[in-house]
Write an enzyme that holds these catalytic residues in place. Structure first.
Site, mmCIF file in Angstrom:
data_model
loop_
_atom_site.group_PDB
_atom_site.id
_atom_site.type_symbol
_atom_site.label_atom_id
_atom_site.label_comp_id
_atom_site.label_asym_id
_atom_site.label_seq_id
_atom_site.Cartn_x
_atom_site.Cartn_y
_atom_site.Cartn_z
ATOM 1 N N CYS A 99 18.131 5.529 6.760
ATOM 2 C CA CYS A 99 17.256 4.722 7.628
ATOM 3 C C CYS A 99 17.650 4.758 9.101
ATOM 4 C CB CYS A 99 17.256 3.272 7.146
ATOM 5 S SG CYS A 99 17.018 3.054 5.372
ATOM 6 N N HIS A 168 16.712 -2.310 12.000
ATOM 7 C CA HIS A 168 17.870 -1.611 11.434
ATOM 8 C C HIS A 168 18.555 -0.678 12.441
ATOM 9 C CE1 HIS A 168 19.710 0.255 7.525
ATOM 10 N NE2 HIS A 168 20.536 -0.536 8.179
#
Length: 589
Positions: A99, A168
């Site tokens: 990610c 993130h």
């Protein structure tokens, strides 16, 4: 009988990979077979929109190569299929295996302090210190604060910029937050994985906190609604309240779906009730919710007058995890690996502004190419930014011109070292214990530990034991530290050519050496105890105050593993799988 049926079905799926490789090999453009070229090529100026277009970038989480309707029979995504068929489908498109790296390469250019130090034409996470793993919730780490982001460039071009969904990219201080990195508004979660309804996020079993934010404040009381629905509602609100004729709009919708936990609303699971594998059933339901969300967003684009001057980009962030319902079949590997299943993404561009629509593009494109491409569409002068991460590929997408990209550095991770390998195996050029992957032309080289290298067909059996995951195919790959594949003709990476083509291996190793000379040290600091949500009102939020000097966080975080004795039952299973798969491989299925 059931075991025999499973073996026969598995064999048929394996055979499909050979046909898949032949299909891609026949369809690939001549430009990709031009050898080990590494220089930039001049591209004729493409047709540009008369005015800056509205840009909607949709990023899904952990959606695999085989998790979209036009690649799979068991997943239903009619809206995505239609948008892709009416636009340009990207079938040679690459992302990162995790990610954080994908998101960082999407929105980040280079750090200012590197401008005079790098002579390489490309910039990757080896120049931002984010080349190892992801940013953990308690780590005092984020995108380099002196890096110029895509939304900042778009703001300079007059855009109204908005982000909805999963960040993130670090949040230990307020300067790391999306609203400080170029977005006028932000609504979403800061950590990597939250509950779809309660928005609780845990780092381990004991440290949990609330993670839903509006701007720079915690959005208390906003939980309870499934996140994909909640984020779609926010995007539609932005479209409904923005004057499409007054200012161009950039929306980055970073969906949490289809990441675990697998808990979609029950009504979406019912259409897939005949699927025997429960995780796959729930996963397919979550893909259908993403499809519904995209349908509602494109409807809103038309309703509020954005569509005619809009560019919609759909992309996955990394490969899927088959153990939790995803599928990268027929590609090898999974999320977190540098096999094709971990890094070959699903992507397409849909826009009335594309000159040559309704086609499949096999031009080489990387996630870093979106930065210069979108800045160019916004009217910015990409050529004035030296050393950008990627290339302006709008001529490739819109007009079918040859891609300016000839190679991709997938990564060099010095913290991830294989138990085997040496400089000798790297022809005296490269330490093959280091995890690295690079593609140049048709060729792809991997060194060190590329990750779990299995081919996992879509799971149809119920109650697939998690303990089997590492027992499926143990065929001696752990003894290797160098692999070479022609991924144009062999996208499933079944035929390792490292021994047969040492000349190509040496050339690609030399490219790794060149890149590595410009790499900066990995920034992967130990956890900071002050990040504990219980010390911050029960939520994940910045814990280092503005103006507060940072501590010495030059150390490296290492995850402590537990030494567990393997049960004899598992040893017998491993022996069974090894013999079974050696028989399959010997038949070259």
């Amino acid at each position: 009988m059931s075991a025999l049926f499973g073996i026969q079905l598995f064999s048929r799926w394996m055979a499909l990979c050979l046909l898949f490789g032949l299909f891609l090999g026949l369809q690939t453009s001549a430009s990709s077979s031009s050898g080990l070229r590494s220089s930039r090529e001049d591209i004729t100026t493409a047709f540009r929109p008369k005015q800056p277009p509205h840009i909607i970038f949709i990023l899904t989480d952990d959606q695999g190569f085989n998790d979209i309707g036009y690649h799979s029979r068991d997943v239903r995504s009619p809206t995505l299929d239609k948008l892709a068929s009416e636009g340009v489908r990207l079938e040679n498109y690459y992302v990162q295996p995790l990610c954080t790296p994908s998101r960082s390469q999407l929105i980040t250019a280079q750090a200012d302090h590197l401008r005079d130090k790098l002579d390489s034409p490309y910039l990757y996470q080896i120049h931002t210190g984010l080349q190892h793993s992801i940013i953990r919730p308690r780590q005092p780490n984020c995108l380099p604060l002196d890096a110029v982001t895509l939304p900042q460039r778009l703001q300079e071009a007059g855009y109204s910029t908005h982000m909805v969904g999963k960040w993130h990219l670090g949040f230990y201080r307020k300067d790391c937050l999306p609203t400080r990195r170029g977005f006028h508004t932000y609504f979403g979660s800061l950590t990597g994985s939250v509950d779809y309804y309660t928005y609780g996020s845990c780092d381990g079993k004991s440290l949990c906190g609330f993670d839903l934010h509006e701007g720079e404040s915690v959005a208390w009381g906003r939980g309870g609604k499934y996140s994909t629905h909640l984020y779609t509602q926010r995007v539609r609100k932005i479209l409904a309240t923005h004057d499409s004729s007054s200012q161009p709009l950039f929306i980055f919708l970073s969906l949490q779906a289809v990441h675990t936990p697998l808990n979609p609303p029950k009504e979406y699971i019912y259409p897939f009730r005949r699927m025997g594998n429960v995780p796959r059933r729930k996963y397919a339901a979550m893909v259908s919710i993403v499809d519904e969300a995209v349908r509602n967003i494109t409807y809103a684009l038309r309703k509020y007058g954005f569509y005619r001057n809009s560019v919609v980009i759909f992309s996955t962030d990394n490969g899927a995890q088959p153990l939790t319902g995803g599928s990268n079949w027929p590609l090898r590997g999974c999320k977190g690996t540098y096999w094709e299943g971990g890094i070959r993404g699903v992507g397409f561009v849909h826009s009335p502004l594309i000159r040559h629509r309704r086609r499949v593009s096999r031009a080489l494109i990387h996630i870093t190419d979106w930065y210069p491409t979108l800045v160019g569409l916004a009217g910015g002068n990409v050529s004035q930014y030296q050393g950008l991460d990627g290339f302006d590929v709008w001529p490739t997408i819109s007009e079918g011109k040859e891609s300016p990209r000839l190679e991709i550095l997938h990564n060099i991770d010095p913290l991830n070292r294989h138990s085997r390998g040496s400089f000798k195996e790297g022809h005296g050029l490269w330490d093959t214990t280091v995890q690295a992957a690079i593609r140049v032309g048709d060729w792809k080289l991997l060194t060190g530990d590329p990750g779990h290298g299995d081919w996992v067909p879509p799971q149809i059996l119920t109650n697939f034991p998690s303990s089997w995951w590492n027992l499926e195919r143990q065929t001696g790959e752990k003894r290797k530290s160098v692999w070479l594949f022609n991924v144009t003709g062999d996208p499933c990476e079944r035929h390792d050519l490292a021994v047969h083509r040492p000349d190509v291996v040496k050339e690609l190793l030399a490219r790794l050496v060149l890149y590595n000379r410009t790499a900066i040290p990995v920034r992967y600091p130990p956890d900071d105890t002050r990040a504990n949500p219980s010390l911050n009102g029960g939520a994940w939020r910045p814990w280092v105050g503005e103006g507060e000097e940072e501590e010495n966080w030059d150390g490296i975080y290492y995850k402590r593993g537990k030494n567990r004795k393997r049960k004899c039952r598992l040893c017998k299973l491993q022996s069974f799988f090894k013999k079974f798969n050696l028989k399959i491989m010997s038949k070259k299925i």
